[in-house]
Structures are given as structure tokens and as C-alpha cells.
Design an enzyme around this catalytic site. Structure first.
Site, PDB file in Angstrom:
ATOM      1  N   LYS A  15       0.812  -1.215   0.000  1.00 15.32           N
ATOM      2  CA  LYS A  15       0.000   0.000   0.000  1.00 15.32           C
ATOM      3  C   LYS A  15       0.847   1.267   0.000  1.00 15.32           C
ATOM      4  O   LYS A  15       0.577   2.197  -0.772  1.00 15.32           O
ATOM      5  CB  LYS A  15      -0.929  -0.027   1.227  1.00 15.32           C
ATOM      6  N   ARG A  90      -9.968   5.741   9.736  1.00 12.97           N
ATOM      7  CA  ARG A  90      -9.868   4.370  10.244  1.00 12.97           C
ATOM      8  C   ARG A  90     -11.023   4.023  11.148  1.00 12.97           C
ATOM      9  O   ARG A  90     -11.143   2.872  11.571  1.00 12.97           O
ATOM     10  CB  ARG A  90      -8.586   4.270  11.077  1.00 12.97           C
ATOM     11  N   ARG A 129       9.558 -11.943   4.030  1.00 16.59           N
ATOM     12  CA  ARG A 129      10.151 -10.661   4.409  1.00 16.59           C
ATOM     13  C   ARG A 129      10.717 -10.749   5.830  1.00 16.59           C
ATOM     14  O   ARG A 129      11.821 -10.268   6.105  1.00 16.59           O
ATOM     15  CB  ARG A 129       9.086  -9.567   4.335  1.00 16.59           C
ATOM     16  N   ARG A 135      13.174 -10.774  11.337  1.00 18.19           N
ATOM     17  CA  ARG A 135      12.149 -10.339  12.295  1.00 18.19           C
ATOM     18  C   ARG A 135      11.388 -11.556  12.799  1.00 18.19           C
ATOM     19  O   ARG A 135      10.334 -11.922  12.294  1.00 18.19           O
ATOM     20  CB  ARG A 135      11.205  -9.344  11.641  1.00 18.19           C
ATOM     21  N   ARG A 146      -2.993 -10.002  12.408  1.00 20.56           N
ATOM     22  CA  ARG A 146      -2.988  -8.624  11.895  1.00 20.56           C
ATOM     23  C   ARG A 146      -3.919  -8.487  10.697  1.00 20.56           C
ATOM     24  O   ARG A 146      -4.599  -7.486  10.534  1.00 20.56           O
ATOM     25  CB  ARG A 146      -1.566  -8.226  11.488  1.00 20.56           C
TER      26      ARG A 146
HETATM   27  P1  ADP Z   1       0.015  -0.078  10.804  1.00 20.85           P
HETATM   28  O1  ADP Z   1       1.355  -0.226  11.415  1.00 20.85           O
HETATM   29  O2  ADP Z   1      -1.106  -0.731  11.521  1.00 20.85           O
HETATM   30  O3  ADP Z   1      -0.042  -0.224   9.308  1.00 20.85           O
HETATM   31  P2  ADP Z   1       0.132   2.828  10.603  1.00 20.85           P
HETATM   32  O4  ADP Z   1       1.549   2.840  10.233  1.00 20.85           O
HETATM   33  O5  ADP Z   1      -0.849   3.379   9.612  1.00 20.85           O
HETATM   34  O6  ADP Z   1      -0.392   1.415  11.048  1.00 20.85           O
HETATM   35  O7  ADP Z   1      -0.088   3.586  11.973  1.00 20.85           O
HETATM   36  C1  ADP Z   1       0.681   3.273  13.124  1.00 20.85           C
HETATM   37  C2  ADP Z   1      -0.086   3.640  14.391  1.00 20.85           C
HETATM   38  O8  ADP Z   1      -0.452   5.020  14.354  1.00 20.85           O
HETATM   39  C3  ADP Z   1      -1.411   2.907  14.567  1.00 20.85           C
HETATM   40  O9  ADP Z   1      -1.237   1.669  15.169  1.00 20.85           O
HETATM   41  C4  ADP Z   1      -2.173   3.879  15.456  1.00 20.85           C
HETATM   42  O10 ADP Z   1      -1.748   3.809  16.787  1.00 20.85           O
HETATM   43  C5  ADP Z   1      -1.747   5.213  14.910  1.00 20.85           C
HETATM   44  N1  ADP Z   1      -2.676   5.668  13.835  1.00 20.85           N
HETATM   45  C6  ADP Z   1      -2.382   5.839  12.517  1.00 20.85           C
HETATM   46  N2  ADP Z   1      -3.446   6.275  11.828  1.00 20.85           N
HETATM   47  C7  ADP Z   1      -4.457   6.379  12.730  1.00 20.85           C
HETATM   48  C8  ADP Z   1      -5.817   6.761  12.639  1.00 20.85           C
HETATM   49  N3  ADP Z   1      -6.375   7.117  11.477  1.00 20.85           N
HETATM   50  N4  ADP Z   1      -6.553   6.754  13.777  1.00 20.85           N
HETATM   51  C9  ADP Z   1      -6.016   6.397  14.939  1.00 20.85           C
HETATM   52  N5  ADP Z   1      -4.760   6.015  15.097  1.00 20.85           N
HETATM   53  C10 ADP Z   1      -3.972   5.998  14.007  1.00 20.85           C
END
Ligand code: ADP
Length: 196
Positions: A15, A90, A129, A135, A146
Site C-alpha cells: 500500500k 480508520r 520478508r 524479524r 494482523r
Molecule cells: P500499521 O502499522 O497498523 O499499518 P500505521 O503505520 O498506519 O499502522 O499507523 C501506526 C499507528 O499510528 C497505529 O497503530 C495507530 O496507533 C496510529 N494511527 C495511525 N493512523 C491512525 C488513525 N487514522 N486513527 C487512529 N490512530 C492511528
């Protein structure tokens, strides 16, 4: 041209890579709330301090904070004619907030790109990966967990935009260029053509 887009996709579907490409070809910023939060954590800003514990625990940052952050990011000049949101909205509350914010400005979301991919193929990819990067915490069980969380959390968001006919499903399996081309084709089929 202007394009106000959202991208969603399961872990391992590439993504982030596709987000960067779409944004570049439309000449719009790719805005990832996860990246913004991580940057704030790294810099120790007040927002970062508030977000860190929640992120470490795998929990969402509260809507109030997240929505304000997105609002101020969308007010920056580079987002005036469009943006690609990644990781936001989200929650249903965030969908409603974004709707109201855009309506205020006389704009709206044009499309939600949903990358779709076979779960087993993605698990295989992520396991490889994890092995390549050493990891060991990424086991098949945690990866599947997940994916399940992703599916549960994304469903209501995609449903909300689906009711408005805004969701564009794109097959996310294939080479980076191949998937990128599919996205461009799907978007131009909706009158959203890249400028660059
Ligand atoms: P992931 O690692 O689940 O792909 P992201 O990198 O998009 O997630 O985001 C990392 C963290 O940032 C999430 O686990 C959450 O704590 C916070 N976060 C990101 N986007 C949002 C959102 N739209 N609403 C609430 N928390 C968010």
C-alpha cells in the site's frame, strides 16, 4: 487535475509503495497518519508524547487528536487541489469528521482505492520478508492476526464509502508497475486521470 483519494489495503499488499506512486502521478501529497505520528514520536513533540504509549500498545490514537492532525495537514497549500490519504479514516467517527471537513470546503472524496489480495499469498510474502529481515516476532500466527484485525477494522469504512459508489477494487498481486498501472486504469475509468 484535482483528486481527493483514500487508499486501503491489507498488510503486505504494498500500500505504501502504491500510495507514493499515485500521489506522484497526480501531483498530490500522500498523507499517512501513521508516518506523521511516527515522526512526532521521533521528534518528541507533545503530540508524539501523547501518541507513543497508544501506538506501542497497538491502539488507536483518539479520534479527537487524529482528526485535528488531519485537518491541519489538509490546510497546507500542497493539499489544496487534492491528496491521497493512507491510514485515515480508520473509524466511522473519522469518516464523519472528514465528510464534514470536506463539505465545509465544497469538496468531497473522489474515490477509495482498495487493494485486494489473496490472504495466503500475502502471508507467504510477509513470512519471507520476516525471514530476510530477521524479524522473528513476525510469525504466521501474528501475521494472520494482523490481517484479521485489518479486515474487521476496514470493513465498516469501506462499507460507508461503498454505499456512495466510491470504492475501486484493484488486484494488488503483481509487480509494482503492474499494480500501479491497474490503479491508474481503474481511476481513469472514473474520470480521474493522472497529470504527470
Ligand atoms: P500499521 O502499522 O497498523 O499499518 P500505521 O503505520 O498506519 O499502522 O499507523 C501506526 C499507528 O499510528 C497505529 O497503530 C495507530 O496507533 C496510529 N494511527 C495511525 N493512523 C491512525 C488513525 N487514522 N486513527 C487512529 N490512530 C492511528
Amino acid at each position: 487535475m484535482s483528486a481527493r483519494l483514500i487508499i486501503v489495503g491489507p498488510p503486505g499488499a504494498g500500500k505504501g509503495t502504491q500510495a507514493g506512486r499515485i500521489a506522484a502521478s497526480f501531483g498530490i501529497p500522500a498523507i499517512s497518519t501513521g508516518d506523521i505520528f511516527r515522526k512526532n514520536v521521533a521528534e518528541g513533540t507533545p503530540l508524539g508524547v501523547q501518541a507513543k504509549a497508544l501506538m506501542d500498545a497497538g491502539e488507536y490514537v483518539p479520534d479527537s487528536l487524529t482528526n485535528e492532525l488531519v485537518k491541519s495537514r489538509l490546510q497546507e497549500p500542497d493539499a489544496e487541489h487534492g491528496f491521497l490519504l493512507d491510514g485515515y479514516p480508520r473509524t466511522v467517527g473519522q469518516v464523519e469528521y472528514l465528510d464534514a471537513l470536506l463539505t465545509e470546503h465544497g469538496t468531497a472524496i473522489d474515490a477509495v482505492v482498495q487493494l485486494v489480495a489473496d490472504q495466503d499469498v500475502l502471508v507467504g510474502r510477509l513470512l519471507k520478508r520476516a525471514e530476510d529481515q530477521g524479524r522473528s516476532d513476525d510469525t504466521e500466527e501474528t501475521i494472520r492476526r494482523r490481517q484479521q484485525v485489518y479486515a474487521e477494522q476496514t470493513a465498516p469504512i469501506v462499507a460507508a464509502y461503498g454505499e456512495r459508489g466510491l470504492v475501486v477494487d484493484v488486484d494488488g498481486l503483481g509487480g509494482i508497475d503492474e499494480v500501479g498501472d491497474r490503479i491508474q486504469t481503474a481511476l481513469s475509468g472514473r474520470g480521474l486521470s493522472a497529470t504527470v
